[in-house]
Scaffold this motif. Structure first.
Motif, short mmCIF file in Angstrom:
data_model
loop_
_atom_site.label_atom_id
_atom_site.label_comp_id
_atom_site.label_asym_id
_atom_site.label_seq_id
_atom_site.Cartn_x
_atom_site.Cartn_y
_atom_site.Cartn_z
N LYS A 13 -34.37 -13.30 -3.57
CA LYS A 13 -34.80 -14.64 -3.98
C LYS A 13 -34.10 -15.06 -5.27
CE LYS A 13 -39.05 -16.00 -3.48
NZ LYS A 13 -40.51 -16.13 -3.50
N ARG A 14 -33.98 -14.13 -6.21
CA ARG A 14 -33.31 -14.43 -7.47
C ARG A 14 -31.85 -14.82 -7.22
NH1 ARG A 14 -29.86 -12.83 -10.70
NH2 ARG A 14 -29.39 -10.89 -9.67
N LYS A 15 -31.17 -14.07 -6.36
CA LYS A 15 -29.77 -14.38 -6.03
C LYS A 15 -29.64 -15.75 -5.36
CE LYS A 15 -27.35 -11.14 -3.99
NZ LYS A 15 -26.97 -9.95 -3.20
N ILE A 16 -30.52 -16.02 -4.40
CA ILE A 16 -30.50 -17.30 -3.69
C ILE A 16 -30.71 -18.45 -4.67
CG2 ILE A 16 -31.78 -18.73 -2.04
CD1 ILE A 16 -32.35 -16.06 -0.48
N GLU A 17 -31.71 -18.32 -5.51
CA GLU A 17 -32.01 -19.39 -6.46
C GLU A 17 -30.88 -19.58 -7.47
OE1 GLU A 17 -35.93 -18.53 -7.99
OE2 GLU A 17 -36.84 -18.89 -6.02
N LYS A 18 -30.30 -18.50 -7.92
CA LYS A 18 -29.18 -18.59 -8.88
C LYS A 18 -28.00 -19.32 -8.26
CE LYS A 18 -26.15 -15.85 -11.78
NZ LYS A 18 -25.71 -14.51 -12.17
N ILE A 19 -27.63 -18.95 -7.04
CA ILE A 19 -26.52 -19.61 -6.34
C ILE A 19 -26.85 -21.08 -6.09
CG2 ILE A 19 -25.24 -19.70 -4.15
CD1 ILE A 19 -24.36 -17.41 -6.06
N PHE A 20 -28.06 -21.35 -5.67
CA PHE A 20 -28.49 -22.72 -5.41
C PHE A 20 -28.36 -23.58 -6.67
CE2 PHE A 20 -32.03 -25.81 -5.49
CZ PHE A 20 -31.59 -26.65 -4.48
N VAL A 21 -28.84 -23.08 -7.79
CA VAL A 21 -28.76 -23.84 -9.05
C VAL A 21 -27.30 -24.08 -9.43
CG1 VAL A 21 -29.22 -23.68 -11.53
CG2 VAL A 21 -31.03 -23.14 -9.89
N GLN A 22 -26.44 -23.07 -9.23
CA GLN A 22 -25.02 -23.25 -9.52
C GLN A 22 -24.41 -24.33 -8.62
OE1 GLN A 22 -23.40 -19.32 -8.99
NE2 GLN A 22 -24.05 -18.63 -11.01
N LEU A 23 -24.70 -24.26 -7.35
CA LEU A 23 -24.17 -25.25 -6.41
C LEU A 23 -24.65 -26.65 -6.74
CD1 LEU A 23 -24.47 -23.28 -3.05
CD2 LEU A 23 -22.34 -23.99 -4.18
N LEU A 24 -25.89 -26.75 -7.14
CA LEU A 24 -26.47 -28.06 -7.45
C LEU A 24 -25.81 -28.70 -8.67
CD1 LEU A 24 -28.51 -29.87 -6.15
CD2 LEU A 24 -30.26 -28.88 -7.58
N GLN A 25 -25.19 -27.91 -9.52
CA GLN A 25 -24.47 -28.47 -10.65
C GLN A 25 -23.16 -29.13 -10.20
OE1 GLN A 25 -26.44 -28.41 -13.42
NE2 GLN A 25 -27.67 -27.28 -11.93
N GLU A 26 -22.67 -28.71 -9.03
CA GLU A 26 -21.38 -29.19 -8.53
C GLU A 26 -21.51 -30.29 -7.48
OE1 GLU A 26 -19.74 -25.64 -6.85
OE2 GLU A 26 -20.01 -24.52 -8.71
N LYS A 27 -22.65 -30.31 -6.76
CA LYS A 27 -22.78 -31.25 -5.64
C LYS A 27 -24.22 -31.69 -5.46
CE LYS A 27 -20.94 -28.18 -2.74
NZ LYS A 27 -20.50 -27.57 -1.49
N GLU A 28 -24.40 -32.67 -4.63
CA GLU A 28 -25.74 -33.20 -4.34
C GLU A 28 -26.47 -32.26 -3.39
OE1 GLU A 28 -27.09 -35.84 -5.92
OE2 GLU A 28 -25.21 -35.81 -7.03
N LEU A 29 -27.79 -32.33 -3.44
CA LEU A 29 -28.63 -31.46 -2.62
C LEU A 29 -28.29 -31.56 -1.14
CD1 LEU A 29 -31.07 -29.56 -2.33
CD2 LEU A 29 -32.53 -31.58 -2.31
N ASN A 30 -28.10 -32.77 -0.65
CA ASN A 30 -27.84 -32.94 0.80
C ASN A 30 -26.48 -32.43 1.23
OD1 ASN A 30 -26.29 -34.95 -0.32
ND2 ASN A 30 -27.12 -36.60 0.94
N LYS A 31 -25.66 -32.00 0.29
CA LYS A 31 -24.33 -31.44 0.60
C LYS A 31 -24.33 -29.91 0.54
CE LYS A 31 -22.40 -35.51 0.80
NZ LYS A 31 -22.22 -36.15 2.06
#
Length: 175
Positions: A13-31
């Motif tokens: 869960k920690r890994k998933i959330e960390k990657i998600f937060v990183q991705l969200l800095q680069e792109k919109e949620l729906n992407k």
């Protein structure tokens, strides 16, 4: 209770959330896709779906975690039923956790952002007990705007300076 599996689940869960937060800095949620998260986190899709329904559920869980952390800052006040009006500890928390607050606001969760209970008694004295609901909304919107502006500027000002800005806005409300 199977401790190794719990530890592994928490780590996933920690890994998933960390990657998600990183991705969200680069792109919109729906992407952002589950596949992309899984590839970057080096996990199976089944691991993702064991913990989350989809990326929107993940977004909700990340937001809830931040809201929980913020509520812990003021837990003593809620328990003892007092209001210190101490926003400095919030601003320090924001400075230390900028990426998570940016994520929270990017997810448009700020409509429900409740830092702590609004000080109704203080508001009643400031505004002669008139239109309190409007003052509450104004304060919440103003506080969120200050936080967003500060985050967008990279939190260049100190938490103490932001606290002073907020206090200056309400300095002469008794007169």
């Amino acid at each position: 209770m199977n401790t190794p599996n719990n530890k592994r689940k928490k780590e996933s869960k920690r890994k998933i959330e960390k990657i998600f937060v990183q991705l969200l800095q680069e792109k919109e949620l729906n992407k952002i896709s589950v596949t992309e998260i899984c590839e970057k986190a080096n996990i199976n899709r089944s691991t993702f779906y064991t913990n989350y329904l989809d990326v929107y559920d993940l977004a909700d869980k990340v937001a809830e975690e931040l809201e929980h952390e913020v509520s812990l800052l003021y837990q003593d006040e809620r328990t003892k039923k007092y209001n210190s009006n101490d926003f400095l500890k919030l601003f320090k928390h924001i400075k230390e956790n900028q990426i998570f607050y940016r994520t929270y606001f990017k997810l448009n969760k700020d409509q429900n952002f409740r830092i702590k209970e609004y000080d109704i008694h203080l508001a009643k004295s400031f505004f002669k007990d008139q239109y309190i609901e409007y003052h509450i909304e104004f304060f919440k919107a103003g506080l969120n705007a200050i936080i967003k502006k500060w985050l967008n500027n990279g939190c260049k000002e100190s938490p103490e300076e932001i606290d002073l800005i907020l206090k200056e806005e309400y300095k002469n409300k008794n007169t």
